[in-house]
Write a protein that holds these residues in place. Structure first.
Motif, PDB file in Angstrom:
ATOM      1  N   LYS A  30       0.834  -1.203   0.000  1.00  0.00           N
ATOM      2  CA  LYS A  30       0.000   0.000   0.000  1.00  0.00           C
ATOM      3  C   LYS A  30       0.868   1.252   0.000  1.00  0.00           C
ATOM      4  CE  LYS A  30      -4.246  -1.608   2.125  1.00  0.00           C
ATOM      5  NZ  LYS A  30      -5.182  -1.451   3.228  1.00  0.00           N
ATOM      6  N   ALA A  31       1.985   1.171   0.700  1.00  0.00           N
ATOM      7  CA  ALA A  31       2.898   2.326   0.752  1.00  0.00           C
ATOM      8  C   ALA A  31       3.430   2.660  -0.630  1.00  0.00           C
ATOM      9  CB  ALA A  31       4.054   2.041   1.718  1.00  0.00           C
ATOM     10  N   SER A  32       3.687   1.659  -1.444  1.00  0.00           N
ATOM     11  CA  SER A  32       4.181   1.928  -2.790  1.00  0.00           C
ATOM     12  C   SER A  32       3.075   2.481  -3.685  1.00  0.00           C
ATOM     13  CB  SER A  32       4.836   0.695  -3.409  1.00  0.00           C
ATOM     14  OG  SER A  32       3.970  -0.401  -3.384  1.00  0.00           O
ATOM     15  N   VAL A  92       9.088   3.167  -5.537  1.00  0.00           N
ATOM     16  CA  VAL A  92      10.305   2.546  -4.987  1.00  0.00           C
ATOM     17  C   VAL A  92      10.516   3.001  -3.548  1.00  0.00           C
ATOM     18  CG1 VAL A  92      12.820   2.457  -5.179  1.00  0.00           C
ATOM     19  CG2 VAL A  92      11.412   2.200  -7.226  1.00  0.00           C
ATOM     20  N   ILE A  93      10.405   4.300  -3.304  1.00  0.00           N
ATOM     21  CA  ILE A  93      10.596   4.826  -1.940  1.00  0.00           C
ATOM     22  C   ILE A  93       9.535   4.256  -1.002  1.00  0.00           C
ATOM     23  CG2 ILE A  93      10.473   6.929  -0.540  1.00  0.00           C
ATOM     24  CD1 ILE A  93      11.796   8.380  -2.975  1.00  0.00           C
ATOM     25  N   GLY A  94       8.278   4.208  -1.472  1.00  0.00           N
ATOM     26  CA  GLY A  94       7.205   3.644  -0.644  1.00  0.00           C
ATOM     27  C   GLY A  94       7.472   2.189  -0.287  1.00  0.00           C
ATOM     28  N   GLU A  95       7.938   1.423  -1.260  1.00  0.00           N
ATOM     29  CA  GLU A  95       8.229   0.008  -1.017  1.00  0.00           C
ATOM     30  C   GLU A  95       9.407  -0.147  -0.054  1.00  0.00           C
ATOM     31  OE1 GLU A  95       7.262  -4.010  -1.492  1.00  0.00           O
ATOM     32  OE2 GLU A  95       6.177  -2.203  -2.061  1.00  0.00           O
ATOM     33  N   LEU A  96      10.437   0.666  -0.238  1.00  0.00           N
ATOM     34  CA  LEU A  96      11.594   0.602   0.670  1.00  0.00           C
ATOM     35  C   LEU A  96      11.206   1.006   2.088  1.00  0.00           C
ATOM     36  CD1 LEU A  96      14.405   2.041  -1.643  1.00  0.00           C
ATOM     37  CD2 LEU A  96      14.104  -0.340  -0.922  1.00  0.00           C
ATOM     38  N   LEU A  97      10.396   2.053   2.218  1.00  0.00           N
ATOM     39  CA  LEU A  97       9.948   2.475   3.551  1.00  0.00           C
ATOM     40  C   LEU A  97       9.084   1.397   4.204  1.00  0.00           C
ATOM     41  CD1 LEU A  97       9.083   6.237   3.007  1.00  0.00           C
ATOM     42  CD2 LEU A  97      10.956   5.290   4.365  1.00  0.00           C
ATOM     43  N   ASP A  98       8.200   0.794   3.415  1.00  0.00           N
ATOM     44  CA  ASP A  98       7.363  -0.277   3.942  1.00  0.00           C
ATOM     45  C   ASP A  98       8.224  -1.444   4.423  1.00  0.00           C
ATOM     46  OD1 ASP A  98       4.622  -1.430   4.323  1.00  0.00           O
ATOM     47  OD2 ASP A  98       5.457  -2.942   2.950  1.00  0.00           O
ATOM     48  N   ALA A 145      11.356  -1.266   5.417  1.00  0.00           N
ATOM     49  CA  ALA A 145      12.091  -0.844   6.610  1.00  0.00           C
ATOM     50  C   ALA A 145      11.194  -0.876   7.842  1.00  0.00           C
ATOM     51  CB  ALA A 145      12.652   0.561   6.403  1.00  0.00           C
ATOM     52  N   ILE A 146       9.947  -0.467   7.675  1.00  0.00           N
ATOM     53  CA  ILE A 146       9.010  -0.481   8.809  1.00  0.00           C
ATOM     54  C   ILE A 146       8.703  -1.910   9.245  1.00  0.00           C
ATOM     55  CG2 ILE A 146       6.610   0.030   9.447  1.00  0.00           C
ATOM     56  CD1 ILE A 146       6.894   2.594   7.723  1.00  0.00           C
ATOM     57  N   ARG A 147       8.566  -2.815   8.281  1.00  0.00           N
ATOM     58  CA  ARG A 147       8.284  -4.216   8.601  1.00  0.00           C
ATOM     59  C   ARG A 147       9.520  -4.953   9.091  1.00  0.00           C
ATOM     60  NH1 ARG A 147       6.767  -7.113   4.006  1.00  0.00           N
ATOM     61  NH2 ARG A 147       7.311  -5.391   2.677  1.00  0.00           N
ATOM     62  N   GLY A 148      10.667  -4.332   9.034  1.00  0.00           N
ATOM     63  CA  GLY A 148      11.887  -4.957   9.501  1.00  0.00           C
ATOM     64  C   GLY A 148      12.545  -5.863   8.476  1.00  0.00           C
ATOM     65  N   THR A 149      12.187  -5.709   7.223  1.00  0.00           N
ATOM     66  CA  THR A 149      12.794  -6.513   6.159  1.00  0.00           C
ATOM     67  C   THR A 149      14.236  -6.066   5.958  1.00  0.00           C
ATOM     68  OG1 THR A 149      10.652  -6.644   5.074  1.00  0.00           O
ATOM     69  CG2 THR A 149      12.564  -7.200   3.740  1.00  0.00           C
ATOM     70  N   ARG A 150      15.094  -7.041   5.740  1.00  0.00           N
ATOM     71  CA  ARG A 150      16.492  -6.697   5.457  1.00  0.00           C
ATOM     72  C   ARG A 150      16.571  -5.989   4.123  1.00  0.00           C
ATOM     73  NH1 ARG A 150      20.792 -11.142   5.371  1.00  0.00           N
ATOM     74  NH2 ARG A 150      22.178  -9.473   4.771  1.00  0.00           N
ATOM     75  N   LEU A 151      17.141  -4.798   4.130  1.00  0.00           N
ATOM     76  CA  LEU A 151      17.254  -4.022   2.906  1.00  0.00           C
ATOM     77  C   LEU A 151      18.508  -4.453   2.149  1.00  0.00           C
ATOM     78  CD1 LEU A 151      16.185  -0.505   4.213  1.00  0.00           C
ATOM     79  CD2 LEU A 151      14.805  -2.228   3.079  1.00  0.00           C
ATOM     80  N   ASN A 152      18.404  -5.587   1.489  1.00  0.00           N
ATOM     81  CA  ASN A 152      19.528  -6.109   0.724  1.00  0.00           C
ATOM     82  C   ASN A 152      19.279  -5.887  -0.770  1.00  0.00           C
ATOM     83  OD1 ASN A 152      17.621  -8.032   0.059  1.00  0.00           O
ATOM     84  ND2 ASN A 152      18.476  -9.603   1.409  1.00  0.00           N
ATOM     85  N   ALA A 203      18.390  -7.983  -3.154  1.00  0.00           N
ATOM     86  CA  ALA A 203      17.177  -8.618  -3.668  1.00  0.00           C
ATOM     87  C   ALA A 203      15.939  -7.775  -3.354  1.00  0.00           C
ATOM     88  CB  ALA A 203      17.022 -10.021  -3.080  1.00  0.00           C
ATOM     89  N   PHE A 204      15.886  -7.200  -2.147  1.00  0.00           N
ATOM     90  CA  PHE A 204      14.742  -6.370  -1.788  1.00  0.00           C
ATOM     91  C   PHE A 204      14.732  -5.089  -2.619  1.00  0.00           C
ATOM     92  CE2 PHE A 204      12.456  -3.240   0.757  1.00  0.00           C
ATOM     93  CZ  PHE A 204      11.249  -3.895   0.869  1.00  0.00           C
ATOM     94  N   PHE A 205      15.901  -4.520  -2.864  1.00  0.00           N
ATOM     95  CA  PHE A 205      15.985  -3.305  -3.685  1.00  0.00           C
ATOM     96  C   PHE A 205      15.534  -3.608  -5.120  1.00  0.00           C
ATOM     97  CE2 PHE A 205      18.206  -0.131  -6.291  1.00  0.00           C
ATOM     98  CZ  PHE A 205      17.658   1.011  -5.726  1.00  0.00           C
ATOM     99  N   ILE A 206      15.916  -4.758  -5.648  1.00  0.00           N
ATOM    100  CA  ILE A 206      15.477  -5.148  -6.999  1.00  0.00           C
ATOM    101  C   ILE A 206      13.955  -5.320  -7.021  1.00  0.00           C
ATOM    102  CG2 ILE A 206      15.549  -7.031  -8.688  1.00  0.00           C
ATOM    103  CD1 ILE A 206      18.563  -7.273  -8.028  1.00  0.00           C
ATOM    104  N   GLN A 207      13.412  -5.908  -5.960  1.00  0.00           N
ATOM    105  CA  GLN A 207      11.948  -6.039  -5.868  1.00  0.00           C
ATOM    106  C   GLN A 207      11.292  -4.653  -5.837  1.00  0.00           C
ATOM    107  OE1 GLN A 207       9.741  -8.293  -6.284  1.00  0.00           O
ATOM    108  NE2 GLN A 207       8.002  -7.060  -5.626  1.00  0.00           N
ATOM    109  N   ALA A 208      11.872  -3.708  -5.118  1.00  0.00           N
ATOM    110  CA  ALA A 208      11.329  -2.344  -5.068  1.00  0.00           C
ATOM    111  C   ALA A 208      11.380  -1.701  -6.454  1.00  0.00           C
ATOM    112  CB  ALA A 208      12.102  -1.501  -4.056  1.00  0.00           C
TER     113      ALA A 208
END
Length: 169
Positions: free
Chosen positions: A81-83, A112-118, A120-127, A129-134
């Protein structure tokens, strides 16, 4: 006065079609306003209940479709939803921040920023693979934006065509 009336109608139609591409312009509402200009300059007589009902339904459909199609693009690529919200904010803010390319960069960056913030809030490791998903979610926002633009152009052309047909019949 007839020439002024038709020039205003044509200008509102042009503004409306430009609004399909540039979300900061009043797209469907400008086209809708052109019908009132016609009525004030010429006559409201050709327009009955069904004309106004159909045109109002198209305008409402445009507003709903604009949000739904954009959200669909983000959700299709597993966006949060954030994205979706980030993409919507980017659509509005982007053209003001980066005038030439903001319409494309805004929703992409917002998603992308919304997905990254979401994440980070959920505690997902910002690696990586997650950046590529964003970035994929950002791409989805562009797919949604372009799909939404095509839908808006088609529906707004239908509004104008209906207006012309209604006058000729």
């Amino acid at each position: 006065m007839d020439i002024i009336g038709w020039l205003l109608i044509a200008a509102l139609f042009a503004l409306g079609m430009a609004g399909a591409v540039f979300p900061v312009l009043p797209g469907a509402l400008a086209i809708y306003a052109a019908f009132f200009v016609y009525g004030f300059f010429f006559s409201f007589e050709p327009f009955g209940f069904w004309f106004w009902a159909i045109q109002t339904l198209i305008v409402l459909l445009l507003f709903v479709a604009d949000y739904v199609v954009n959200a669909w693009g983000v959700k299709k690529y597993s966006g949060s939803k954030a994205s979706v919200y980030g993409s919507m904010i980017g659509i509005v803010v982007g053209p003001f921040v980066i005038p030439a390319f903001g319409l494309i960069i805004g929703p992409l960056a917002g998603a992308v920023i919304g997905e990254l913030l979401d994440g980070a809030i959920r505690g997902t490791r910002l690696n990586r693979a997650f950046f590529i998903q964003a970035l994929k979610v950002g791409w989805g926002s562009l797919v949604g934006l372009f799909s939404s633009t095509v839908v808006k152009i088609a529906l707004q052309l239908a509004m104008i065509a209906l207006f012309i047909v209604w006058l000729l019949v």
